[in-house]
Structure formats: C-alpha cells, structure tokens
Scaffold this motif. Structure first.
Motif, PDB file in Angstrom:
ATOM      1  N   VAL A 102     -16.729  10.292 -13.319  1.00 40.34           N
ATOM      2  CA  VAL A 102     -16.668  10.847 -11.977  1.00 40.34           C
ATOM      3  C   VAL A 102     -15.379  11.664 -11.850  1.00 40.34           C
ATOM      4  O   VAL A 102     -14.351  11.331 -12.443  1.00 40.34           O
ATOM      5  N   THR A 103     -15.442  12.724 -11.079  1.00 43.10           N
ATOM      6  CA  THR A 103     -14.258  13.556 -10.873  1.00 43.10           C
ATOM      7  C   THR A 103     -13.468  13.012  -9.681  1.00 43.10           C
ATOM      8  O   THR A 103     -13.845  13.207  -8.521  1.00 43.10           O
ATOM      9  N   MET A 104     -12.400  12.286  -9.988  1.00 40.70           N
ATOM     10  CA  MET A 104     -11.500  11.757  -8.969  1.00 40.70           C
ATOM     11  C   MET A 104     -10.072  12.011  -9.410  1.00 40.70           C
ATOM     12  O   MET A 104      -9.800  12.153 -10.606  1.00 40.70           O
ATOM     13  N   PRO A 105      -9.120  12.055  -8.467  1.00 41.98           N
ATOM     14  CA  PRO A 105      -7.712  12.233  -8.847  1.00 41.98           C
ATOM     15  C   PRO A 105      -7.264  11.127  -9.790  1.00 41.98           C
ATOM     16  O   PRO A 105      -7.576   9.946  -9.589  1.00 41.98           O
ATOM     17  N   LYS A 106      -6.533  11.532 -10.826  1.00 40.88           N
ATOM     18  CA  LYS A 106      -6.034  10.543 -11.776  1.00 40.88           C
ATOM     19  C   LYS A 106      -4.652  10.930 -12.255  1.00 40.88           C
ATOM     20  O   LYS A 106      -4.212  12.073 -12.127  1.00 40.88           O
ATOM     21  N   GLY A 107      -3.990   9.963 -12.834  1.00 40.78           N
ATOM     22  CA  GLY A 107      -2.650  10.141 -13.379  1.00 40.78           C
ATOM     23  C   GLY A 107      -2.182   8.789 -13.874  1.00 40.78           C
ATOM     24  O   GLY A 107      -2.990   7.877 -14.121  1.00 40.78           O
ATOM     25  N   ALA A 108      -0.886   8.616 -14.005  1.00 42.06           N
ATOM     26  CA  ALA A 108      -0.350   7.336 -14.463  1.00 42.06           C
ATOM     27  C   ALA A 108      -0.500   6.298 -13.362  1.00 42.06           C
ATOM     28  O   ALA A 108      -0.079   6.504 -12.222  1.00 42.06           O
ATOM     29  N   ILE A 109      -1.128   5.158 -13.699  1.00 42.87           N
ATOM     30  CA  ILE A 109      -1.313   4.064 -12.746  1.00 42.87           C
ATOM     31  C   ILE A 109      -0.563   2.831 -13.238  1.00 42.87           C
ATOM     32  O   ILE A 109      -0.219   2.720 -14.418  1.00 42.87           O
ATOM     33  N   GLY A 114       0.820  -1.210   0.000  1.00 40.71           N
ATOM     34  CA  GLY A 114       0.000   0.000   0.000  1.00 40.71           C
ATOM     35  C   GLY A 114       0.849   1.253   0.000  1.00 40.71           C
ATOM     36  O   GLY A 114       0.597   2.205  -0.756  1.00 40.71           O
ATOM     37  N   GLU A 115       1.880   1.284   0.845  1.00 37.38           N
ATOM     38  CA  GLU A 115       2.767   2.447   0.896  1.00 37.38           C
ATOM     39  C   GLU A 115       3.496   2.631  -0.438  1.00 37.38           C
ATOM     40  O   GLU A 115       3.617   3.745  -0.951  1.00 37.38           O
ATOM     41  N   ALA A 116       3.985   1.523  -1.027  1.00 37.15           N
ATOM     42  CA  ALA A 116       4.700   1.612  -2.304  1.00 37.15           C
ATOM     43  C   ALA A 116       3.786   2.138  -3.406  1.00 37.15           C
ATOM     44  O   ALA A 116       4.203   2.952  -4.243  1.00 37.15           O
ATOM     45  N   LEU A 117       2.520   1.689  -3.420  1.00 37.12           N
ATOM     46  CA  LEU A 117       1.585   2.173  -4.431  1.00 37.12           C
ATOM     47  C   LEU A 117       1.278   3.651  -4.215  1.00 37.12           C
ATOM     48  O   LEU A 117       1.175   4.420  -5.177  1.00 37.12           O
ATOM     49  N   GLY A 118       1.144   4.058  -2.961  1.00 40.47           N
ATOM     50  CA  GLY A 118       0.923   5.471  -2.683  1.00 40.47           C
ATOM     51  C   GLY A 118       2.073   6.330  -3.186  1.00 40.47           C
ATOM     52  O   GLY A 118       1.867   7.410  -3.759  1.00 40.47           O
ATOM     53  N   ARG A 119       3.302   5.849  -3.009  1.00 34.62           N
ATOM     54  CA  ARG A 119       4.473   6.601  -3.487  1.00 34.62           C
ATOM     55  C   ARG A 119       4.494   6.642  -5.017  1.00 34.62           C
ATOM     56  O   ARG A 119       4.884   7.654  -5.610  1.00 34.62           O
ATOM     57  N   LEU A 120       4.080   5.544  -5.636  1.00 35.89           N
ATOM     58  CA  LEU A 120       3.996   5.534  -7.099  1.00 35.89           C
ATOM     59  C   LEU A 120       3.017   6.611  -7.568  1.00 35.89           C
ATOM     60  O   LEU A 120       3.316   7.373  -8.497  1.00 35.89           O
ATOM     61  N   HIS A 121       1.852   6.689  -6.944  1.00 38.93           N
ATOM     62  CA  HIS A 121       0.850   7.659  -7.363  1.00 38.93           C
ATOM     63  C   HIS A 121       1.312   9.091  -7.114  1.00 38.93           C
ATOM     64  O   HIS A 121       1.071   9.986  -7.943  1.00 38.93           O
TER      65      HIS A 121
END
Length: 323
Positions: free
Chosen positions: A179-186, A121-128
C-alpha cells in the motif's frame, strides 16, 4: 535487555578506555527485555547505558545509532549515542558490537492515563517528522517475510485453532507493504517500558533495536496496541476509547494522518498485533540461552488480535475514533 553476554568489571574498564567518559564506578545488569544485553554504567564523568547487540549484525548498527543521533539533534526526546575517541558509535566487546548511550532520568508508566497517551502520541509524531529527513534505509527484519517464517516455526507448539487464526491473518495481510502510505524510520517497539517519563513529560524514547524503514501509521498502531488498552478483567487488551483518542490527538497535533492511513487503520492494528503475537510465541517456544531471560506471555497479543478482528477500530476524516 536480558544478559546473554556477561561482561566483567575488568573487561568493561579496558573497553571504556576508548571513550572520554572517565573511569568505571559501577555496572548493573538490566534484567528486563529479551533482545540485547544491557548494563547501567556509572563512570566518573556520567551515567550511561551499555548495550551489547546480540542479534543485530555490525553492518546494520550505523542505521540504528545514527538514527538516534539524528533524532536527538532534531530535538526528539531520545538518548544520544556516545562517540568514542575516534568518533565511532560502537566497538566490539566480548565478541559483540557494543555502544554507550546517555542514561535518561525518568521512569516508565505501567498504567498510563489519557495525559500520558497524549504525550506519547505527540512524541511519536515528532519522531516521525524528524525521521523524514533521515536518509538511511533498512528493511524491517520483523516484517511480513519474518511473520511467515515464524508462523511455520511455531506451528508445532500451538493448537489447531491458533494455527487457523495465524494462517487466516497471514492471508489477510498478504498485501502488507504494498500500500502507498508515508514511510520512513520508525521506532518499531514503542511499548510502555520503552518510554521514560519525568512527571507528565516524556523524558526519553529508548530501545531502538527494532527501528526500521516502514509505515509511520504501522508504528502508531504498534504504540496504540500497548498504550491504549484495558489492563484488567475480561476486557484486557481491548482498546479504551479515551486513551486511544488522546494518543491520536497528540500524534495528529504534530502529524495528521492521511486518508489512506485512516482507511488502512483496522488492518494496521491487526498487523501490529500479529507481529508481536508471533514474536512472543517464537521467544517462548524457541528461546535463546541467556541469563535473566524474561519471555512475555503470547496469550496477551492473541487476545489483542482477536479483539481487533472482532471489533475493528476506525478513524473518521476528522481524526476522531468512530464508536
């Protein structure tokens, strides 16, 4: 990571001359996975993963490879692509675009515990967080338009009940993406086999072949649906509260969820389950020819989708999983 395009030692030796990595010592095909051809490659100057991109067009590759380079520079645990002598991150090999990335020392965790989930979870958060400054954009090729196309393609191969479930879920997800949600490279595919651990530490996030511009919370839902589930007995695929809370805590220690992301969470889990159920149905019934191909069981994600419908998971404003 199946072998669709064979590469001989002589062909690889010739191709490697464009890189400053020394000469070929060994190449070993990687049998797992379903999208690309991959080899472990050892040279006199290092250990690498060679990927021949089977489906991705060459014009889209800069998005994936530059993303990995961007994340690695930002300190995210992911392998950096190796540039050739001209600075290019890929070249053609046996008719397919191909590139080298660093080989990560680590192993996947087959049965994760709460500590593993928190670390992921922490690693994915840092990726985002890091991807927020990545300016390239690329639509998700396994997004809603593909869901509808894949559902039509697999219709003759599934039961009437399964077709009804697919149709109902596609109707529910009609507004996905609006829907308006934060987005970017996943990452788009952060399953257990795409995270390498060294002890309790995440050594590397690998296989960015499904990366795209999409909702961060959708990427989180994809991850949760593989990491935070019961793996045995009648409860297979059901969410395990301890694992889910650990992964969410790890993620939110880096990037707290917004109110709309928490509100949309039950639908995001269902969308993530639908996407991979359709992928597995498609790969099982409409496979491509290739060596060492492993089609995953679609029933697994059908069970997950049915569970997410029957027992929706909700997140409180405090970031806790509602029981």
């Amino acid at each position: 990571m199946s072998v669709y395009t064979a590469v001989s030692s002589a062909e690889l030796e010739a191709w490697l001359t464009r890189y400053a990595v020394g000469t070929l010592v060994e190449q070993v095909p990687i049998a797992s996975g379903i999208e690309n051809t991959n080899y472990f490659v050892t040279t006199t100057r290092g250990r690498w993963v060679l990927t021949l991109f089977e489906r991705l067009p060459a014009e889209e590759l800069p998005f994936y490879l530059n993303l990995m380079a961007h994340l690695a520079r930002a300190g995210v645990a992911c392998p950096a692509p190796a540039p050739d002598r001209s600075g290019a991150l890929f070249g053609m090999l046996n008719g397919k675009p191909a590139g080298l990335t660093q080989r990560i020392d680590g192993v996947p965790i087959v049965t994760p515990d709460a500590a593993h989930c928190a670390a992921v979870g922490e690693a994915l958060g840092r990726l985002h967080l890091a991807s927020a400054s990545y300016r390239s954009r690329l639509g998700n090729r396994r997004g809603p338009a593909w869901w509808r196309q894949a559902a039509r393609a697999v219709r003759p191969y599934v039961s009437a009940e399964q077709n009804e479930l697919l149709a109902a879920e596609l109707r529910l997800q009609t507004g996905f993406g609006k829907v308006t949600m934060p987005k970017g490279a996943i990452h788009g595919d952060l399953f257990c086999d795409n995270v390498l651990f060294s002890g309790e530490r995440v050594a590397g996030l690998i296989d960015f072949g499904f990366a795209a511009t999409d909702f961060y919370a959708y990427d989180l839902a994809i991850t949760v649906n593989d990491w935070c589930i019961a793996r045995d007995g009648d409860a297979r695929g059901n969410l395990v509260h301890e694992l889910l809370q650990a992964l969410l805590d790890g993620y939110q220690s880096v990037r707290p969820l917004t109110p709309v992301e928490r509100e949309q969470w039950p639908s995001l889990l269902r969308a993530a389950a639908l996407r991979f159920w359709l992928s597995r149905l498609y790969d099982l019934h409409l496979p491509r020819p290739g060596e060492l191909v492993h089609a995953h069981d679609p029933a697994h994600f059908e069970r997950i989708l049915r569970d997410r419908i029957a027992r929706p998971s909700r997140i409180t404003p405090a970031g806790r999983v509602a029981r």
